[in-house]
Write a protein that holds these residues in place. Structure first.
Motif, short mmCIF file in Angstrom:
data_model
loop_
_atom_site.label_atom_id
_atom_site.label_comp_id
_atom_site.label_asym_id
_atom_site.label_seq_id
_atom_site.Cartn_x
_atom_site.Cartn_y
_atom_site.Cartn_z
N VAL A 109 37.81 49.54 8.54
CA VAL A 109 36.86 49.78 9.20
C VAL A 109 36.43 48.58 9.89
N GLU A 110 36.01 47.44 9.33
CA GLU A 110 35.81 46.69 10.04
C GLU A 110 36.69 45.87 11.02
N ARG A 111 38.06 46.24 11.03
CA ARG A 111 38.86 45.49 12.13
C ARG A 111 38.67 46.77 13.51
N LEU A 112 38.93 47.45 13.24
CA LEU A 112 38.97 49.14 14.23
C LEU A 112 37.39 48.54 14.83
N ARG A 113 36.50 48.75 14.68
CA ARG A 113 34.83 48.06 14.52
C ARG A 113 35.37 47.26 15.70
N ALA A 114 35.53 46.11 15.18
CA ALA A 114 36.14 44.97 16.94
C ALA A 114 37.29 45.00 17.65
N THR A 115 38.44 45.95 17.13
CA THR A 115 39.35 46.26 18.04
C THR A 115 39.65 47.65 18.76
N ARG A 116 38.40 48.32 18.29
CA ARG A 116 38.57 49.04 19.65
C ARG A 116 36.96 49.99 19.97
N PRO A 117 36.46 49.36 20.42
CA PRO A 117 35.49 49.22 21.01
C PRO A 117 34.81 50.67 21.83
N HIS A 118 36.16 51.44 21.35
CA HIS A 118 35.88 53.24 23.09
C HIS A 118 36.19 53.90 21.39
N TYR A 119 36.05 53.21 19.47
CA TYR A 119 35.58 54.31 18.84
C TYR A 119 34.40 54.25 18.03
N SER A 120 33.94 55.82 18.31
CA SER A 120 32.65 55.85 17.25
C SER A 120 32.59 55.75 15.87
N GLU A 121 31.26 56.20 15.38
CA GLU A 121 32.32 55.30 13.87
C GLU A 121 32.72 56.58 13.06
N ARG A 122 32.50 57.95 13.91
CA ARG A 122 33.30 58.66 12.55
C ARG A 122 34.88 58.72 13.05
N ASP A 123 35.63 57.91 14.41
CA ASP A 123 36.18 57.85 14.68
C ASP A 123 36.73 56.66 14.16
N VAL A 124 36.00 55.46 13.23
CA VAL A 124 36.56 54.19 12.57
C VAL A 124 36.69 54.95 11.25
N ALA A 125 36.24 55.34 11.33
CA ALA A 125 36.12 56.10 9.12
C ALA A 125 37.61 56.88 9.48
N VAL A 126 37.88 57.82 10.29
CA VAL A 126 39.03 58.75 10.05
C VAL A 126 40.08 57.92 10.30
N GLU A 127 40.56 56.42 11.39
CA GLU A 127 41.61 55.69 11.19
C GLU A 127 41.88 55.24 10.07
#
Length: 238
Positions: A136-154
């Motif tokens: 979650v933390e890494r995806l938030r930092a590297t995928r700024p176009h992700y929503s919070e749900r996108d982050v959780a899903v991936e």
């Protein structure tokens, strides 16, 4: 094998969704919601070694395609579905085309070739490291176009992803999997997966190639409205 399927909607037309490597059926959540809203039934499939589908340390593109065909026939018997495959899922869709016989196939930023012949141990290690990086933390930092749900899903998809299954795909002989004539290829522009040379090859084969400028590899995460607008054949009332 029969694969795990997320079924949404109850429309007269069925759309099959095949995710990319390290993803899952959940990766399509926003796309599935839009498809249901316009009147489609949606089958989002977990490919082998992903999501809740079984693992397969001998997986190939062709065996994954056979599992997709078997699964679609079980859930939509006798129906000519619309099928959308992203990246690895697009390659699987190309391999499944002749048996699946979709009414329309859409390949989203999907490579045409697989080199094959890779060293299994090294590749398993590569995929394991990649899996561990998709927190979650890494995806938030590297995928700024992700929503919070996108982050959780991936992040959840990464937890369920099996590196040994993924590695098996590239340890075989490799090959070329071309979308069938009349298919649509939707690519990011620029694309790391569908080159200008590939575009010429596809267009000569009768494939309709479309682009979304500035989009990420997972186009609908970064450019959702543009993704939908580029595919009116899919995002229309059933």
């Amino acid at each position: 094998m029969l694969l795990n399927v997320r079924v949404d909607g109850a429309g007269a037309r069925t759309v099959v969704l095949l995710h990319g490597m390290t993803g899952s059926a959940e990766s399509w959540w926003r796309v599935a919601e839009r498809l249901v809203a316009v009147g489609h039934r949606v089958l989002a499939i977990d490919l082998p070694g992903h999501g809740l589908s079984a693992r397969d340390s001998r997986l190939t593109i062709d065996s994954a395609a056979r599992s997709v065909v078997e699964t679609v026939h079980a859930f939509a018997p006798g129906e000519r579905v619309l099928a959308v495959g992203h990246s690895f899922g697009g390659m699987v869709l190309a391999a499944a085309h002749d048996d699946l016989r979709p009414a329309l196939a859409v390949h989203v930023d999907a490579p045409l070739r697989l080199a094959g012949g890779q060293q299994r141990g090294q590749l398993v290690g590569f995929y394991e490291e990649s899996r561990q990086q998709r927190t979650v933390e890494r995806l938030r930092a590297t995928r700024p176009h992700y929503s919070e749900r996108d982050v959780a899903v991936e992040a959840r998809a990464a937890e369920r992803f099996d590196p040994a299954t993924a590695a098996a795909v590239s340890c075989g002989p490799g090959g070329l999997w071309l979308p069938g004539p009349g298919s649509i290829v939707l690519r990011a522009d620029p694309s790391d997966y569908v080159s200008s040379e590939d575009v010429r090859l596809l267009e000569a084969r009768g494939v309709d190639v479309r682009s979304v400028p500035g989009a990420a590899h997972t186009l609908w995460y970064s450019h959702f409205d543009e993704f939908c607008a580029a595919l009116p054949e899919v995002f229309t009332v059933g």
